[in-house]
Design a protein around this motif. Sequence first.
Motif, PDB file in Angstrom:
ATOM      1  N   SER A   1     -10.168  -1.814   6.813  1.00 35.48           N
ATOM      2  CA  SER A   1     -11.565  -1.398   6.403  1.00 35.48           C
ATOM      3  C   SER A   1     -11.664  -0.697   5.011  1.00 35.48           C
ATOM      4  O   SER A   1     -12.370   0.005   4.476  1.00 35.48           O
ATOM      5  CB  SER A   1     -12.104  -0.220   7.455  1.00 35.48           C
ATOM      6  OG  SER A   1     -11.165   0.892   7.127  1.00 35.48           O
ATOM      7  N   SER A   2     -10.442  -1.001   4.150  1.00 40.74           N
ATOM      8  CA  SER A   2     -10.299  -0.230   2.918  1.00 40.74           C
ATOM      9  C   SER A   2     -10.626   1.111   2.754  1.00 40.74           C
ATOM     10  O   SER A   2     -11.446   1.531   2.078  1.00 40.74           O
ATOM     11  CB  SER A   2     -11.139  -1.126   1.864  1.00 40.74           C
ATOM     12  OG  SER A   2     -10.552  -2.439   1.806  1.00 40.74           O
ATOM     13  N   SER A   3     -10.018   2.064   3.742  1.00 38.91           N
ATOM     14  CA  SER A   3     -10.599   3.305   3.753  1.00 38.91           C
ATOM     15  C   SER A   3      -9.066   4.095   4.240  1.00 38.91           C
ATOM     16  O   SER A   3      -8.304   3.780   4.622  1.00 38.91           O
ATOM     17  CB  SER A   3     -11.697   3.567   4.750  1.00 38.91           C
ATOM     18  OG  SER A   3     -11.319   3.229   6.180  1.00 38.91           O
ATOM     19  N   VAL A   4      -9.420   5.428   4.017  1.00 36.94           N
ATOM     20  CA  VAL A   4      -8.382   6.405   4.507  1.00 36.94           C
ATOM     21  C   VAL A   4      -9.120   7.294   5.392  1.00 36.94           C
ATOM     22  O   VAL A   4     -10.216   8.000   4.967  1.00 36.94           O
ATOM     23  CB  VAL A   4      -7.804   7.312   3.292  1.00 36.94           C
ATOM     24  CG1 VAL A   4      -6.870   8.408   3.601  1.00 36.94           C
ATOM     25  CG2 VAL A   4      -7.052   6.153   2.456  1.00 36.94           C
TER      26      VAL A   4
ATOM     27  N   ILE B   1       0.821  -1.144   0.027  1.00 38.61           N
ATOM     28  CA  ILE B   1       0.116   0.034  -0.087  1.00 38.61           C
ATOM     29  C   ILE B   1       0.859   1.062  -0.020  1.00 38.61           C
ATOM     30  O   ILE B   1       0.564   2.280  -0.833  1.00 38.61           O
ATOM     31  CB  ILE B   1      -0.963  -0.013   1.268  1.00 38.61           C
ATOM     32  CG1 ILE B   1      -1.995  -1.184   0.924  1.00 38.61           C
ATOM     33  CG2 ILE B   1      -1.826   1.305   1.535  1.00 38.61           C
ATOM     34  CD1 ILE B   1      -2.842  -1.451   2.027  1.00 38.61           C
ATOM     35  N   VAL B   2       1.908   1.125   0.659  1.00 37.73           N
ATOM     36  CA  VAL B   2       2.961   2.395   0.801  1.00 37.73           C
ATOM     37  C   VAL B   2       3.318   2.605  -0.518  1.00 37.73           C
ATOM     38  O   VAL B   2       3.564   3.774  -1.023  1.00 37.73           O
ATOM     39  CB  VAL B   2       4.079   2.209   1.892  1.00 37.73           C
ATOM     40  CG1 VAL B   2       5.086   3.109   1.571  1.00 37.73           C
ATOM     41  CG2 VAL B   2       3.481   2.062   3.343  1.00 37.73           C
TER      42      VAL B   2
ATOM     43  N   ALA C   1      -8.284   0.250  -6.256  1.00 40.47           N
ATOM     44  CA  ALA C   1      -7.183  -0.050  -6.834  1.00 40.47           C
ATOM     45  C   ALA C   1      -6.107  -0.136  -5.780  1.00 40.47           C
ATOM     46  O   ALA C   1      -5.330  -0.990  -5.587  1.00 40.47           O
ATOM     47  CB  ALA C   1      -6.787   0.738  -8.013  1.00 40.47           C
ATOM     48  N   LEU C   2      -6.236   1.034  -4.734  1.00 41.57           N
ATOM     49  CA  LEU C   2      -5.124   0.942  -3.829  1.00 41.57           C
ATOM     50  C   LEU C   2      -5.252  -0.351  -3.068  1.00 41.57           C
ATOM     51  O   LEU C   2      -4.238  -0.860  -2.473  1.00 41.57           O
ATOM     52  CB  LEU C   2      -5.304   2.229  -2.979  1.00 41.57           C
ATOM     53  CG  LEU C   2      -4.405   2.417  -1.716  1.00 41.57           C
ATOM     54  CD1 LEU C   2      -3.033   2.459  -1.948  1.00 41.57           C
ATOM     55  CD2 LEU C   2      -5.010   3.682  -0.715  1.00 41.57           C
TER      56      LEU C   2
ATOM     57  N   THR D   1     -12.238  13.004   7.798  1.00 44.46           N
ATOM     58  CA  THR D   1     -13.325  12.351   6.943  1.00 44.46           C
ATOM     59  C   THR D   1     -12.677  10.843   6.467  1.00 44.46           C
ATOM     60  O   THR D   1     -11.527  10.735   6.135  1.00 44.46           O
ATOM     61  CB  THR D   1     -13.391  13.419   5.671  1.00 44.46           C
ATOM     62  OG1 THR D   1     -13.924  14.693   5.875  1.00 44.46           O
ATOM     63  CG2 THR D   1     -14.193  12.870   4.490  1.00 44.46           C
ATOM     64  N   GLU D   2     -13.672  10.073   6.531  1.00 43.45           N
ATOM     65  CA  GLU D   2     -13.467   8.877   5.824  1.00 43.45           C
ATOM     66  C   GLU D   2     -13.752   8.623   4.698  1.00 43.45           C
ATOM     67  O   GLU D   2     -14.904   9.038   4.323  1.00 43.45           O
ATOM     68  CB  GLU D   2     -14.178   7.847   6.834  1.00 43.45           C
ATOM     69  CG  GLU D   2     -13.725   6.129   6.446  1.00 43.45           C
ATOM     70  CD  GLU D   2     -14.337   5.352   7.402  1.00 43.45           C
ATOM     71  OE1 GLU D   2     -14.060   4.087   7.184  1.00 43.45           O
ATOM     72  OE2 GLU D   2     -15.238   5.582   8.203  1.00 43.45           O
ATOM     73  N   ILE D   3     -12.846   8.205   3.915  1.00 40.97           N
ATOM     74  CA  ILE D   3     -12.925   7.999   2.407  1.00 40.97           C
ATOM     75  C   ILE D   3     -12.716   6.540   2.068  1.00 40.97           C
ATOM     76  O   ILE D   3     -11.563   5.941   2.489  1.00 40.97           O
ATOM     77  CB  ILE D   3     -12.069   8.760   1.515  1.00 40.97           C
ATOM     78  CG1 ILE D   3     -12.203  10.326   1.626  1.00 40.97           C
ATOM     79  CG2 ILE D   3     -12.227   8.455  -0.062  1.00 40.97           C
ATOM     80  CD1 ILE D   3     -11.338  10.880   2.479  1.00 40.97           C
ATOM     81  N   ALA D   4     -13.886   5.885   1.525  1.00 42.55           N
ATOM     82  CA  ALA D   4     -13.744   4.419   1.527  1.00 42.55           C
ATOM     83  C   ALA D   4     -13.757   3.889   0.035  1.00 42.55           C
ATOM     84  O   ALA D   4     -14.228   4.408  -0.769  1.00 42.55           O
ATOM     85  CB  ALA D   4     -14.754   3.741   2.143  1.00 42.55           C
ATOM     86  N   ALA D   5     -13.221   2.677  -0.235  1.00 47.41           N
ATOM     87  CA  ALA D   5     -13.299   2.053  -1.692  1.00 47.41           C
ATOM     88  C   ALA D   5     -14.781   1.718  -1.820  1.00 47.41           C
ATOM     89  O   ALA D   5     -15.516   1.284  -0.807  1.00 47.41           O
ATOM     90  CB  ALA D   5     -12.490   0.756  -1.482  1.00 47.41           C
ATOM     91  N   PRO D   6     -15.038   2.036  -2.854  1.00 48.88           N
ATOM     92  CA  PRO D   6     -14.353   2.334  -4.184  1.00 48.88           C
ATOM     93  C   PRO D   6     -14.260   4.031  -4.678  1.00 48.88           C
ATOM     94  O   PRO D   6     -13.999   4.226  -5.699  1.00 48.88           O
ATOM     95  CB  PRO D   6     -15.255   1.735  -5.281  1.00 48.88           C
ATOM     96  CG  PRO D   6     -16.708   2.143  -4.794  1.00 48.88           C
ATOM     97  CD  PRO D   6     -16.706   1.772  -3.170  1.00 48.88           C
ATOM     98  N   GLU D   7     -14.541   4.881  -3.164  1.00 48.88           N
ATOM     99  CA  GLU D   7     -14.384   6.134  -3.585  1.00 48.88           C
ATOM    100  C   GLU D   7     -12.856   6.627  -4.031  1.00 48.88           C
ATOM    101  O   GLU D   7     -12.126   5.681  -4.227  1.00 48.88           O
ATOM    102  CB  GLU D   7     -14.857   7.001  -2.544  1.00 48.88           C
ATOM    103  CG  GLU D   7     -16.141   6.849  -1.906  1.00 48.88           C
ATOM    104  CD  GLU D   7     -16.330   7.472  -0.748  1.00 48.88           C
ATOM    105  OE1 GLU D   7     -16.584   8.912  -0.666  1.00 48.88           O
ATOM    106  OE2 GLU D   7     -16.489   6.877   0.358  1.00 48.88           O
ATOM    107  N   THR D   8     -12.696   7.907  -4.576  1.00 51.37           N
ATOM    108  CA  THR D   8     -11.300   8.164  -4.971  1.00 51.37           C
ATOM    109  C   THR D   8     -10.842   9.425  -3.735  1.00 51.37           C
ATOM    110  O   THR D   8     -11.597  10.217  -3.667  1.00 51.37           O
ATOM    111  CB  THR D   8     -11.708   9.017  -6.227  1.00 51.37           C
ATOM    112  OG1 THR D   8     -11.993   7.880  -7.290  1.00 51.37           O
ATOM    113  CG2 THR D   8     -10.069   9.312  -6.620  1.00 51.37           C
TER     114      THR D   8
END
Length: 183
Positions: free
Chosen positions: A139-142, A42-43, A177-178, A155-162
């Motif tokens: 959680s497949s999120s940032v 991921i890095v 993709a990440l 703010t939580e941004i989760a797949a499949p968001e960009t």
Amino acid sequence: METTERLITADEYLAREFDERFTELINGRVVVSQPLIPHQTIVGRIYVALSNWVGAAVGSGYAWLPLDTKIDDYNVLAPDIVWVAQEHLPPRGSKYMVHPPDLVVEVRSPSTWHRDVGVKKNLYERHGVPELWLVDDRSSSVLRFRGAGSFDEGTEIAAPETLTSPQLPGFELALDALFAPAF
């Protein structure tokens, strides 16, 4: 995880001989950790995306992989990835960061996540990092925090968001993709 027994200063830490292990100085103690394959995958993906964005336009600053960043007299952190705007680049010939990065990215690792979301997040906030991404592969999120000196609630941004950032005009990272399996 190993730690030193006595407290040392940031200057003592930075004057040490090169250590091939992944280390940081947190509250005067040297902390050693070793990342695993999912973390490094991921890095690598985030770094490539940031590097490509930086390379697409002159004056976009620089992205680096773990880089000693002197936060204060007892903390030298090594974020997984940093981005620094052109106007905040360290002086030519510097061995470590002397100004807080404009963007810090920390990726979940079983042995370090508690520090990333705790003491390190607090240090980044207190010392004026404008944006922090806490990347959570579970959680497949940032979790994206913004605000130099005082972070917003995040703010939580989760797949499949960009994932995007106002600091990085035109930068986009598709989270599906990440977080795709490495192999």
